[in-house]
Write an enzyme that holds these catalytic residues in place. Structure first.
Site, PDB file in Angstrom:
ATOM      1  NE  ARG A 124      -4.176  -1.789   1.792  1.00 28.09           N
ATOM      2  CZ  ARG A 124      -4.203  -2.867   2.556  1.00 28.09           C
ATOM      3  NH1 ARG A 124      -3.342  -2.994   3.548  1.00 28.09           N
ATOM      4  NH2 ARG A 124      -5.083  -3.806   2.352  1.00 28.09           N
ATOM      5  CE  LYS A 146      -0.062  12.599 -16.337  1.00 26.90           C
ATOM      6  NZ  LYS A 146      -0.270  12.933 -17.760  1.00 26.90           N
ATOM      7  CD  GLU A 188       8.374  15.631 -23.995  1.00 28.77           C
ATOM      8  OE1 GLU A 188       7.542  16.513 -23.720  1.00 28.77           O
ATOM      9  OE2 GLU A 188       8.082  14.573 -24.587  1.00 28.77           O
ATOM     10  CE  LYS A 230       5.452  16.995 -15.779  1.00 33.36           C
ATOM     11  NZ  LYS A 230       5.590  15.720 -16.424  1.00 33.36           N
ATOM     12  CD  GLU A 240      -3.450  14.798 -17.971  1.00 34.43           C
ATOM     13  OE1 GLU A 240      -2.236  14.731 -17.711  1.00 34.43           O
ATOM     14  OE2 GLU A 240      -3.968  14.260 -18.940  1.00 34.43           O
ATOM     15  NE  ARG A 244       0.649  16.109 -15.064  1.00 42.23           N
ATOM     16  CZ  ARG A 244       1.256  15.396 -14.126  1.00 42.23           C
ATOM     17  NH1 ARG A 244       0.800  15.400 -12.893  1.00 42.23           N
ATOM     18  NH2 ARG A 244       2.328  14.688 -14.406  1.00 42.23           N
ATOM     19  CG  ASN A 248      -0.953  15.330 -22.813  1.00 43.35           C
ATOM     20  OD1 ASN A 248       0.089  14.900 -22.323  1.00 43.35           O
ATOM     21  ND2 ASN A 248      -2.135  15.064 -22.318  1.00 43.35           N
ATOM     22  CG  HIS A 251       3.176  14.601 -26.087  1.00 40.28           C
ATOM     23  ND1 HIS A 251       3.725  15.865 -26.171  1.00 40.28           N
ATOM     24  CD2 HIS A 251       4.085  13.838 -25.427  1.00 40.28           C
ATOM     25  CE1 HIS A 251       4.905  15.848 -25.583  1.00 40.28           C
ATOM     26  NE2 HIS A 251       5.157  14.643 -25.122  1.00 40.28           N
ATOM     27  CG  HIS A 255       1.509   9.580 -27.881  1.00 42.62           C
ATOM     28  ND1 HIS A 255       0.763  10.147 -26.872  1.00 42.62           N
ATOM     29  CD2 HIS A 255       2.775   9.494 -27.401  1.00 42.62           C
ATOM     30  CE1 HIS A 255       1.544  10.390 -25.839  1.00 42.62           C
ATOM     31  NE2 HIS A 255       2.775  10.001 -26.128  1.00 42.62           N
ATOM     32  CG  HIS A 267       8.395   9.990 -27.130  1.00 45.12           C
ATOM     33  ND1 HIS A 267       7.065   9.699 -27.232  1.00 45.12           N
ATOM     34  CD2 HIS A 267       8.490  11.071 -26.307  1.00 45.12           C
ATOM     35  CE1 HIS A 267       6.377  10.553 -26.496  1.00 45.12           C
ATOM     36  NE2 HIS A 267       7.208  11.395 -25.920  1.00 45.12           N
TER      37      HIS A 267
HETATM   38  N1  GLY Z   1       4.200  14.197 -19.522  1.00 48.11           N
HETATM   39  C1  GLY Z   1       2.911  14.728 -19.301  1.00 48.11           C
HETATM   40  C2  GLY Z   1       2.555  14.900 -17.860  1.00 48.11           C
HETATM   41  O1  GLY Z   1       3.373  14.643 -16.999  1.00 48.11           O
HETATM   42  O2  GLY Z   1       1.466  15.286 -17.554  1.00 48.11           O
END
Ligand code: GLY
Length: 364
Positions: A124, A146, A188, A230, A240, A244, A248, A251, A255, A267
Site C-alpha cells: 500500500r 505519473k 520536450e 513543469k 490532470e 495539465r 500534451n 503528443h 503518439h 519519441h
Molecule cells: N508528460 C505529461 C505529464 O506529466 O502530464
C-alpha cells in the site's frame, strides 16, 4: 546545487524538492542519509544504466554505511509491464523491504514510471526517490508523479499518481546519452517554450548551437527552466483534471506518428512533428500566425529534429491511430493548440479534413 520546491496540495501529496547539479552523487548520498532515513534502500535500474552508473552509486551509498541493494531489469519499453512489476515485488519481498524502506529509481522514463508504480502499490505504498538519467526524464517524466506500466492494448494503461520524496537531477548522466535519447529531451524542452514562456522559446532560438553541442552551463539553465515550468503546471492541476493537459502539446499526433512507425521512430522525433502539425492546425483555425508557425518549424529543424513525415509513414496509418485514440476517449479527441507562442489552449476536437490537409503538407 540548485533547489526547486514543488508545492502540492497536502490533501493529495507531499511537497518535495528537485535538486539539480553536475557530478554530485556523493552529495546525493549525504542528502539521502540526512533527509531520508530508512531501514533498507533498493536502487531499481535497468541493464544499461546498471553498468554505467548503478553499481558505482551502490558503492557510494554502501561507503556511507547504508544497507543498499540493487535490482535491475532488461532495458527497454518492452519491460514496462505488469510482469516486470510483479517480478520486482517478489524480489523486494525476498529482500525484506517494508514500508520503512526506500526505493531509488535510477534511469530513464521506463525505470521512473515502473519503479514509481511499484512504490505506489507495494504494501500500500513505500517512499521512493527519482534519479533520472535521461534528458527526457530529467525535464519531464520524473516530475509530476505519473507512474505507469503498459498493457498489450496500449501504453501507460495501468498507473497511479504517486509523488517521489525528492528528485535528484545530475547532469553528469547526460554525457553517455545517444543522440536520439538526447533529442527526446530536446523535443520536450521546445514544448515548454511553446506552452509557457515566449522568453524561453527565444532563448532556445538563440542558443541552438550550444544546445546541439550539449553545452553544460546552458543545459543547466534550460533544464532548470523546464523543471520550473513543469512543476508550475503540476502545482495547479496535479491529477490532470484539465489544465495539465497542456503538457500534451504535440503528443496526440506525436503518439499517432510514433505508433504508425511501429515505434521505430524515436519519441522525440515524433513529438517534434506532432508540435509542427499542432502549430499548423492552430494557424488554420485562425489563431497562430503563419510567421510564428515558421519560427517553430525553423527552431525544431535547427535543433536536429525532423520537420517532415519520413517516407514509409503513411498519412492513413496516422489517422487510424488518431481514430483509435478518439474511441478510447469516447468523444472528440482534445487537442492542445496555440493562440500564440507561449499561450496554449485545449480545443475540443479537430476535423478529420483539417488533419488530412496538415499531414499532407508534412509529407517529405
Ligand atoms: N508528460 C505529461 C505529464 O506529466 O502530464
Amino acid at each position: 546545487m540548485m533547489r526547486i520546491k514543488v508545492h502540492l496540495d497536502k490533501r493529495l501529496s507531499e511537497s518535495h524538492e528537485i535538486c539539480i547539479g553536475y557530478d554530485f552523487q556523493d552529495r546525493i548520498g549525504l542528502l539521502i542519509v540526512k533527509d531520508h532515513p530508512a531501514n533498507r534502500y533498493v536502487i531499481v535500474t535497468d541493464s544499461n544504466v546498471s553498468g554505467l552508473y548503478g553499481k558505482n552509486f551502490l558503492e557510494k551509498l554502501r561507503d556511507l554505511g547504508l544497507p543498499v541493494e540493487l535490482l535491475e531489469f532488461s532495458a527497454g519499453e518492452g519491460s514496462k509491464t505488469m510482469d516486470t512489476a510483479l517480478a520486482l515485488t517478489s524480489r523486494l519481498l525476498e529482500l525484506g523491504v517494508d514500508r520503512h524502506s526506500l526505493l531509488l529509481a535510477l534511469g530513464g522514463g521506463v525505470v521512473g514510471d515502473l519503479t514509481g508504480f511499484v512504490a505506489s502499490i507495494y504494501m500500500r505504498s513505500v517512499p521512493f526517490i527519482q534519479l533520472p538519467t535521461t534528458l527526457m526524464a530529467q525535464v519531464d517524466s520524473s516530475i509530476g508523479g505519473k507512474t505507469a506500466v503498459n498493457l498489450p492494448q496500449g501504453k501507460n494503461l495501468l498507473g497511479t499518481f504517486y509523488q517521489p520524496k525528492r528528485i535528484f537531477i545530475d547532469l553528469k548522466f547526460l554525457e553517455t546519452l545517444s543522440d536520439d535519447e538526447y533529442l527526446n529531451g530536446v523535443a520536450e524542452i521546445v514544448k515548454y517554450g511553446l506552452i509557457d514562456e515566449p522568453g524561453f522559446f527565444e532563448l532556445l532560438e538563440k542558443e541552438v548551437p550550444a544546445i546541439r553541442a550539449r553545452n553544460r552551463e546552458l543545459l543547466e539553465k534550460v533544464i532548470e527552466r523546464s523543471c520550473r515550468i513543469k512543476k508550475g503546471v503540476v502545482e495547479i492541476d496535479e491529477q490532470e483534471s484539465g489544465f495539465r493537459r497542456i503538457l500534451n502539446f504535440g503528443h496526440t499526433l506525436g503518439h499517432a506518428i510514433e505508433a504508425a512507425s511501429n515505434f521505430t521512430l524515436a519519441h522525440g522525433k515524433a513529438v517534434a512533428m506532432g508540435m509542427i502539425a499542432a502549430a499548423g492546425i492552430s494557424v488554420e483555425s485562425g489563431f497562430l500566425t503563419p510567421a510564428e508557425r515558421d519560427r517553430i518549424e525553423k527552431l525544431i529543424g535547427n535543433l536536429g529534429l525532423p520537420v517532415r513525415l519520413p517516407e514509409g509513414i503513411s498519412q492513413s496509418a496516422v489517422l487510424e491511430r488518431i481514430a483509435l485514440d478518439k474511441k478510447k476517449e469516447g468523444s472528440d479527441l482534445p487537442f492542445v493548440l496555440l493562440k500564440k507562442i507561449g499561450i496554449p489552449f485545449i480545443s475540443k476536437g479537430v476535423d478529420k479534413s483539417l488533419l488530412e490537409k496538415i499531414l499532407g503538407e508534412m509529407k517529405s
